[in-house]
Scaffold this active site. Structure first.
Site, PDB file in Angstrom:
ATOM      1  N   SER A 149      19.220   1.912  58.630  1.00 46.47           N
ATOM      2  CA  SER A 149      17.891   2.480  58.875  1.00 46.47           C
ATOM      3  C   SER A 149      16.865   1.725  58.043  1.00 46.47           C
ATOM      4  CB  SER A 149      17.844   3.955  58.473  1.00 46.47           C
ATOM      5  OG  SER A 149      16.519   4.454  58.545  1.00 46.47           O
ATOM      6  N   TYR A 162      19.617  10.663  52.421  1.00 47.16           N
ATOM      7  CA  TYR A 162      19.597   9.835  53.640  1.00 47.16           C
ATOM      8  C   TYR A 162      19.289   8.373  53.312  1.00 47.16           C
ATOM      9  CZ  TYR A 162      18.667   8.218  58.376  1.00 47.16           C
ATOM     10  OH  TYR A 162      18.702   7.524  59.573  1.00 47.16           O
TER      11      TYR A 162
HETATM   12  N1  LIG Z   1      16.438   8.024  65.707  1.00 44.74           N
HETATM   13  C1  LIG Z   1      15.923   7.311  64.753  1.00 44.74           C
HETATM   14  O1  LIG Z   1      14.691   7.163  64.666  1.00 44.74           O
HETATM   15  C2  LIG Z   1      16.793   6.618  63.742  1.00 44.74           C
HETATM   16  C3  LIG Z   1      16.180   5.736  62.840  1.00 44.74           C
HETATM   17  C4  LIG Z   1      16.972   5.072  61.927  1.00 44.74           C
HETATM   18  C5  LIG Z   1      18.338   5.243  61.931  1.00 44.74           C
HETATM   19  N2  LIG Z   1      18.915   6.110  62.815  1.00 44.74           N
HETATM   20  C6  LIG Z   1      20.371   6.242  62.777  1.00 44.74           C
HETATM   21  O2  LIG Z   1      20.887   6.148  64.094  1.00 44.74           O
HETATM   22  C7  LIG Z   1      22.117   6.848  64.185  1.00 44.74           C
HETATM   23  C8  LIG Z   1      22.093   7.778  65.398  1.00 44.74           C
HETATM   24  O3  LIG Z   1      21.114   8.783  65.177  1.00 44.74           O
HETATM   25  P1  LIG Z   1      20.224   9.404  66.324  1.00 44.74           P
HETATM   26  O4  LIG Z   1      18.818   9.249  65.911  1.00 44.74           O
HETATM   27  O5  LIG Z   1      20.657   8.916  67.657  1.00 44.74           O
HETATM   28  O6  LIG Z   1      20.590  10.941  66.073  1.00 44.74           O
HETATM   29  P2  LIG Z   1      21.204  12.096  66.993  1.00 44.74           P
HETATM   30  O7  LIG Z   1      20.505  12.185  68.282  1.00 44.74           O
HETATM   31  O8  LIG Z   1      21.234  13.283  66.098  1.00 44.74           O
HETATM   32  O9  LIG Z   1      22.690  11.594  67.295  1.00 44.74           O
HETATM   33  C9  LIG Z   1      23.691  11.630  66.312  1.00 44.74           C
HETATM   34  C10 LIG Z   1      25.033  11.399  66.973  1.00 44.74           C
HETATM   35  O10 LIG Z   1      26.049  11.433  65.967  1.00 44.74           O
HETATM   36  C11 LIG Z   1      26.997  12.457  66.296  1.00 44.74           C
HETATM   37  N3  LIG Z   1      27.500  13.044  65.050  1.00 44.74           N
HETATM   38  C12 LIG Z   1      26.796  13.669  64.066  1.00 44.74           C
HETATM   39  N4  LIG Z   1      27.635  14.124  63.108  1.00 44.74           N
HETATM   40  C13 LIG Z   1      28.895  13.773  63.508  1.00 44.74           C
HETATM   41  C14 LIG Z   1      30.184  13.986  62.972  1.00 44.74           C
HETATM   42  N5  LIG Z   1      30.377  14.659  61.825  1.00 44.74           N
HETATM   43  N6  LIG Z   1      31.257  13.490  63.640  1.00 44.74           N
HETATM   44  C15 LIG Z   1      31.093  12.832  64.817  1.00 44.74           C
HETATM   45  N7  LIG Z   1      29.898  12.604  65.366  1.00 44.74           N
HETATM   46  C16 LIG Z   1      28.814  13.076  64.729  1.00 44.74           C
HETATM   47  C17 LIG Z   1      26.209  13.466  67.153  1.00 44.74           C
HETATM   48  O11 LIG Z   1      27.018  14.274  67.988  1.00 44.74           O
HETATM   49  P3  LIG Z   1      27.595  15.715  67.506  1.00 44.74           P
HETATM   50  O12 LIG Z   1      26.477  16.424  66.816  1.00 44.74           O
HETATM   51  O13 LIG Z   1      28.082  16.379  68.743  1.00 44.74           O
HETATM   52  O14 LIG Z   1      28.739  15.401  66.580  1.00 44.74           O
HETATM   53  C18 LIG Z   1      25.388  12.484  67.987  1.00 44.74           C
HETATM   54  O15 LIG Z   1      26.187  11.918  68.997  1.00 44.74           O
HETATM   55  C19 LIG Z   1      22.296   7.566  62.847  1.00 44.74           C
HETATM   56  O16 LIG Z   1      23.149   6.822  62.020  1.00 44.74           O
HETATM   57  C20 LIG Z   1      20.884   7.576  62.285  1.00 44.74           C
HETATM   58  O17 LIG Z   1      20.867   7.678  60.882  1.00 44.74           O
HETATM   59  C21 LIG Z   1      18.169   6.824  63.710  1.00 44.74           C
END
Ligand SMILES: NC(=O)c1ccc[n+]([C@@H]2O[C@H](COP(=O)([O-])OP(=O)(O)OC[C@H]3O[C@@H](n4cnc5c(N)ncnc54)[C@H](OP(=O)(O)O)[C@@H]3O)[C@@H](O)[C@H]2O)c1
Length: 261
Positions: A149, A162
Site C-alpha cells: 500500500s 495498517y
Molecule cells: N482498496 C484500496 O484502496 C487499497 C489501497 C491500498 C492497499 N490495499 C490492499 O489491497 C488488498 C485488498 O483489499 P481491498 O481494498 O480489495 O479490500 P476488501 O474489499 O475488503 O477485500 C479484502 C479481501 O480479503 C479477504 N480477506 C480478509 N480477511 C481474510 C482472512 N482472514 N482470510 C482470508 N481472506 C481474507 C476478503 O474476503 P473475506 O472477508 O470473505 O475473508 C476479501 O476477499 C489488501 O491487502 C489491502 O490492504 C487496498
C-alpha cells in the site's frame, strides 16, 4: 510480441479474490488467458459467486479459508496440492485494516491486521513455495505479487498497525526477491493508492469524501479494475520475467506529489 502479455497456460492463486482488488486481479488474469485460477477468502458464498463470474472465462476454483492462520494457509495449499504439481503465480492480496484513535487503539487491532497482512502471506508462501519452484524456469520464472500500500511508504494515510503491516510486506518482498531468485521465482509488490473496495467503501461510496480523495490524486480519479489488472498481468506475464524486488506505487501520482499515502 504477441504472447508478451499473455498468461496462456498459467495457473494462478489469488488470495482475497472474492471482491475488491483481488477480484480485479483474478478477473484480469482470466482475461489474459490464464488456464486456471484459485481464489480464496473466508466467506464461502461471496467466494463462490466470484468464482462463478470468473468461470465464464476460464477455470476458477474457490477454496474458502481463513488465511490469517497457519491452519488456513494449509487448507488452501492442500486443496491446490491435491490437483497441481506446480503453480506459476501467487498473489498475496487478502488484507484488512483497523481504524481507531491512537488513545483507544486495541491490541486486537494489531493482531488482526498483522495476522492477515503479514503473517498470512508468509505462511501461505511457505506452503506454496515448492509448487512455485516446480514450474519456474530461467526464461520464465514463477511469480509472487504481494499487495502492499502507499500507506507502507508515507505517513498521510491509515496510521498504526495498517501502515506498519504494509511497510513490513514491502520489506518482505525485497527479502524474498533476494532469497528466491536462485529458485527462479520473482517477487514484486504493488502498492495501491485508493481503489474502490469494501475496505474503502466508507470513502468511495460517500460522494463528498470521494470527491476530496479524488482531488488529492494528481491524475484526478481513484483506481479502476483495468488499472489494477494491467499492472498485475504485466508483472506475471513474460513482460516482467527479469524484474524482481520492486515495489510499484499504483496511485495516480499521489505518492510522488505528496510523499505520503
Ligand atoms: N482498496 C484500496 O484502496 C487499497 C489501497 C491500498 C492497499 N490495499 C490492499 O489491497 C488488498 C485488498 O483489499 P481491498 O481494498 O480489495 O479490500 P476488501 O474489499 O475488503 O477485500 C479484502 C479481501 O480479503 C479477504 N480477506 C480478509 N480477511 C481474510 C482472512 N482472514 N482470510 C482470508 N481472506 C481474507 C476478503 O474476503 P473475506 O472477508 O470473505 O475473508 C476479501 O476477499 C489488501 O491487502 C489491502 O490492504 C487496498
Amino acid at each position: 510480441m504477441s504472447d508478451l502479455y499473455s498468461l496462456k497456460g498459467k495457473i494462478a492463486v489469488v488470495t482475497g479474490g472474492s471482491r475488491g482488488i483481488g477480484f480485479m486481479i483474478a478477473n484480469g488474469f482470466a482475461d489474459a488467458g490464464a488456464e486456471k485460477i484459485y481464489i480464496s477468502s473466508r466467506k464461502a458464498e461471496d467466494l463462490k459467486a466470484a468464482a462463478a463470474e470468473i468461470s465464464k472465462k476460464t477455470t476458477c476454483i474457490a477454496v474458502p479459508a481463513d488465511l490469517s492462520t497457519e491452519a488456513g494457509a494449509k487448507v488452501l495449499a492442500d486443496a491446490i496440492r491435491a490437483d497441481e504439481k506446480g503453480i506459476d503465480i501467487l498473489v498475496n492480496n487478502a488484507g484488512a485494516t483497523w481504524g481507531a484513535p491512537f488513545e483507544e487503539f486495541p491490541s486486537k487491532g494489531w493482531d488482526r491486521v498483522l495476522d492477515i497482512n503479514v503473517k498470512g502471506p508468509f505462511f501461505l508462501t511457505k506452503e506454496l513455495h515448492p509448487l512455485l519452484k516446480a514450474n519456474a524456469t530461467d526464461a520464465d520464472p514463477s511469480r509472487i505479487i504481494n499487495i502492499g500500500s502507499v500507506a507502507g511508504f508515507g505517513v498521510g494515510g491509515v496510521a498504526f498497525s495498517y501502515g506498519a503491516s504494509k511497510a513490513a510486506i514491502h520489506q518482505m518482498t525485497k527479502n524474498w526477491a533476494n532469497q528466491f531468485a536462485a529458485d527462479r521465482i520473482t517477487v514484486n509488490a504493488i502498492a495501491p493508492g485508493p481503489f474502490p473496495s469494501k475496505m474503502m467503501a466508507f470513502i468511495t461510496e460517500d460522494e463528498k469524501a470521494r470527491a476530496v480523495m479524488e482531488a488529492r490524486v494528481p491524475l484526478g480519479r481513484i483506481g479502476n479494475p483495468d488499472d489494477m489488472a494491467g499492472l498485475a498481468v504485466f508483472l506475471t506475464a513474460k513482460s516482467a520475467a527479469w524484474m524482481t524486488g520492486v515495489i510499484i506505487p499504483l496511485d495516480g501520482g499521489g505518492l510522488v506529489a505528496r510523499g505520503d499515502g
